[in-house]
Enzyme design. Sequence first.
Site, short mmCIF file in Angstrom:
data_model
loop_
_atom_site.label_atom_id
_atom_site.label_comp_id
_atom_site.label_asym_id
_atom_site.label_seq_id
_atom_site.Cartn_x
_atom_site.Cartn_y
_atom_site.Cartn_z
CD GLU A 1 16.99 30.32 -14.94
OE1 GLU A 1 18.03 30.70 -14.44
OE2 GLU A 1 16.50 29.43 -15.77
CG ASP B 1 21.14 30.60 -23.89
OD1 ASP B 1 21.13 31.26 -25.10
OD2 ASP B 1 22.13 29.92 -24.04
P1 5GP Z 1 17.87 28.50 -21.79
O1 5GP Z 1 17.10 27.54 -21.52
O2 5GP Z 1 17.40 29.83 -21.48
O3 5GP Z 1 18.71 28.27 -23.18
O4 5GP Z 1 19.15 28.37 -20.93
C1 5GP Z 1 19.03 28.76 -19.48
C2 5GP Z 1 20.08 27.94 -18.56
O5 5GP Z 1 21.53 27.72 -19.43
C3 5GP Z 1 20.65 28.83 -17.51
O6 5GP Z 1 19.90 29.03 -16.24
C4 5GP Z 1 22.09 28.56 -17.35
O7 5GP Z 1 22.22 27.59 -16.38
C5 5GP Z 1 22.60 28.21 -18.84
N1 5GP Z 1 23.35 29.17 -19.59
C6 5GP Z 1 22.63 29.60 -20.79
N2 5GP Z 1 23.58 30.51 -21.28
C7 5GP Z 1 24.87 30.41 -20.36
C8 5GP Z 1 26.09 31.16 -20.56
O8 5GP Z 1 26.39 32.09 -21.24
N3 5GP Z 1 26.84 30.51 -19.42
C9 5GP Z 1 26.67 29.66 -18.61
N4 5GP Z 1 27.57 29.19 -17.78
N5 5GP Z 1 25.34 28.86 -18.62
C10 5GP Z 1 24.68 29.61 -19.48
#
Ligand code: 5GP
Length: 179
Positions: free
Chosen positions: A103, A107
């Site tokens: 990954e 987040d």
């Molecule tokens: P989660 O499901 O863990 O909240 O989010 C994962 C996905 O969200 C990551 O693979 C990424 O594509 C996107 N993402 C999460 N945080 C960020 C960030 O700070 N910047 C960007 N550009 N994408 C993020």
Amino acid sequence: MPDTWILKDKSFKKYITNEAIQEKIIALSAQMNTDLEGKKPLFIVVLNGAFIFASDLLKRITVDCEIAFVKLSSYHGTHSSGVVQQIIGLDLDIKGRTIVVIEDIVDTGLTLVSFLETLRKMEPAEVKIASCLLKPEAFKSKFPVDYLCFSIPNEFVVGYGLDYDGLGRNSSDIYKIVE
Ligand code: 5GP
């Protein structure tokens, strides 16, 4: 790359240099080469964001391995939508295999929770996670991130594969948003 970067309506400042990322990748790949020796792992790269990290990391993996790609999506703009769609699925038999999911950033972890559930139904021997970045304050899930380069505060970042509404993936450094 410049110290400040304007993408659409937002300003970003340089945060983690490519040099620092490569140093972490060298240490991470050494650990992975030891752990994965003889296991013939299948690396599953989560598109789009992980493409640069996966490329740098996998060039340093020396054990016999296979590489596959999936495309998942849960993000719109600068906030997670919480809705996970598996866009390009996995068409391999992973039963009994060692899987390493690669990954760009974890987040909330919700994207991976959903994907890990899909993988577990396919009966792999084990599933490990490698991520370039983790936001511990936002992380709501329970799975371990086995191989990690950096923990960062809960701020939006771009570059090194990560985008802001499609822009910014092409930077070799990581930038964070200036609020
Ligand atoms: P989660 O499901 O863990 O909240 O989010 C994962 C996905 O969200 C990551 O693979 C990424 O594509 C996107 N993402 C999460 N945080 C960020 C960030 O700070 N910047 C960007 N550009 N994408 C993020």
